[in-house]
Design an enzyme around this catalytic site. Structure first.
Site, PDB file in Angstrom:
ATOM      1  N   ARG A  82     -76.442  -9.491   4.328  1.00 55.15           N
ATOM      2  CA  ARG A  82     -77.070  -8.549   5.015  1.00 55.15           C
ATOM      3  C   ARG A  82     -77.361  -9.142   6.015  1.00 55.15           C
ATOM      4  NH1 ARG A  82     -80.114  -4.966   1.445  1.00 55.15           N
ATOM      5  NH2 ARG A  82     -81.147  -7.069   1.280  1.00 55.15           N
ATOM      6  N   GLU A 133     -86.482   3.551  -1.181  1.00 52.87           N
ATOM      7  CA  GLU A 133     -85.443   3.700  -1.744  1.00 52.87           C
ATOM      8  C   GLU A 133     -85.195   5.073  -2.115  1.00 52.87           C
ATOM      9  OE1 GLU A 133     -83.549   1.670  -1.929  1.00 52.87           O
ATOM     10  OE2 GLU A 133     -84.746   0.247  -2.862  1.00 52.87           O
ATOM     11  N   ARG A 176     -80.154  -5.565   7.725  1.00 48.05           N
ATOM     12  CA  ARG A 176     -81.038  -5.438   6.393  1.00 48.05           C
ATOM     13  C   ARG A 176     -82.619  -5.195   7.951  1.00 48.05           C
ATOM     14  NH1 ARG A 176     -86.174  -4.348   4.534  1.00 48.05           N
ATOM     15  NH2 ARG A 176     -87.030  -4.739   3.119  1.00 48.05           N
TER      16      ARG A 176
END
Length: 107
Positions: free
Chosen positions: A52, A10, A2
Site C-alpha cells: 500500500r 478497525e 495507508r
C-alpha cells in the site's frame, strides 16, 4: 493507500469485530474526502509490507492525518522510519485526549 502517522479504529478487518468509534471515523473520513482534490506527501518509505502507498493527505491545505487525530477519530501511530510529522501528530493526540474528543471520550 495507508495514512501515515495514524491508527484508526478497525471497521473492516476480516478476523476482528468493529472497534469502538470505527464507524464514526470511517464516516468522517469519507465525508471529508469524497469528491475532493487531495495532495499527497510522502515520507521515508513509499509503500508498506502489503504494497500500500504510504502518505500524508491534505485537503484544502489541511493535513487530514493530523485532523483525524486532533478530532479523536484516530490515534497517533508512527512506524519508523516514517516520522516526518510525529511531533505535530503527538501534540494533536494529547489535545484530543485532554478534551476527551472522539474515541477518547466514547471508548
Amino acid at each position: 493507500m495507508r495514512l501515515l502517522g495514524v491508527d484508526t479504529p478497525e471497521t473492516r478487518h476480516p478476523d476482528n469485530p468493529v472497534e469502538c468509534f470505527g464507524p464514526e471515523a470511517s464516516a468522517y473520513t469519507e465525508t471529508r474526502l469524497l469528491g475532493r482534490r487531495v495532495t499527497l506527501e510522502r515520507d521515508a518509505e513509499l509503500r508498506d509490507i502489503y504494497g500500500r502507498m504510504l502518505a500524508y493527505v491534505s485537503v484544502d491545505g489541511v493535513r487530514l492525518n493530523d485532523e483525524l487525530v486532533r478530532l479523536g477519530y484516530a490515534r497517533f501511530l508512527v512506524i519508523a522510519p516514517n516520522g516526518e510529522h510525529a511531533r505535530a501528530l503527538l501534540a494533536a493526540e494529547l489535545e484530543a485526549r485532554l478534551a476527551r474528543r472522539g474515541l477518547w471520550g466514547a471508548c
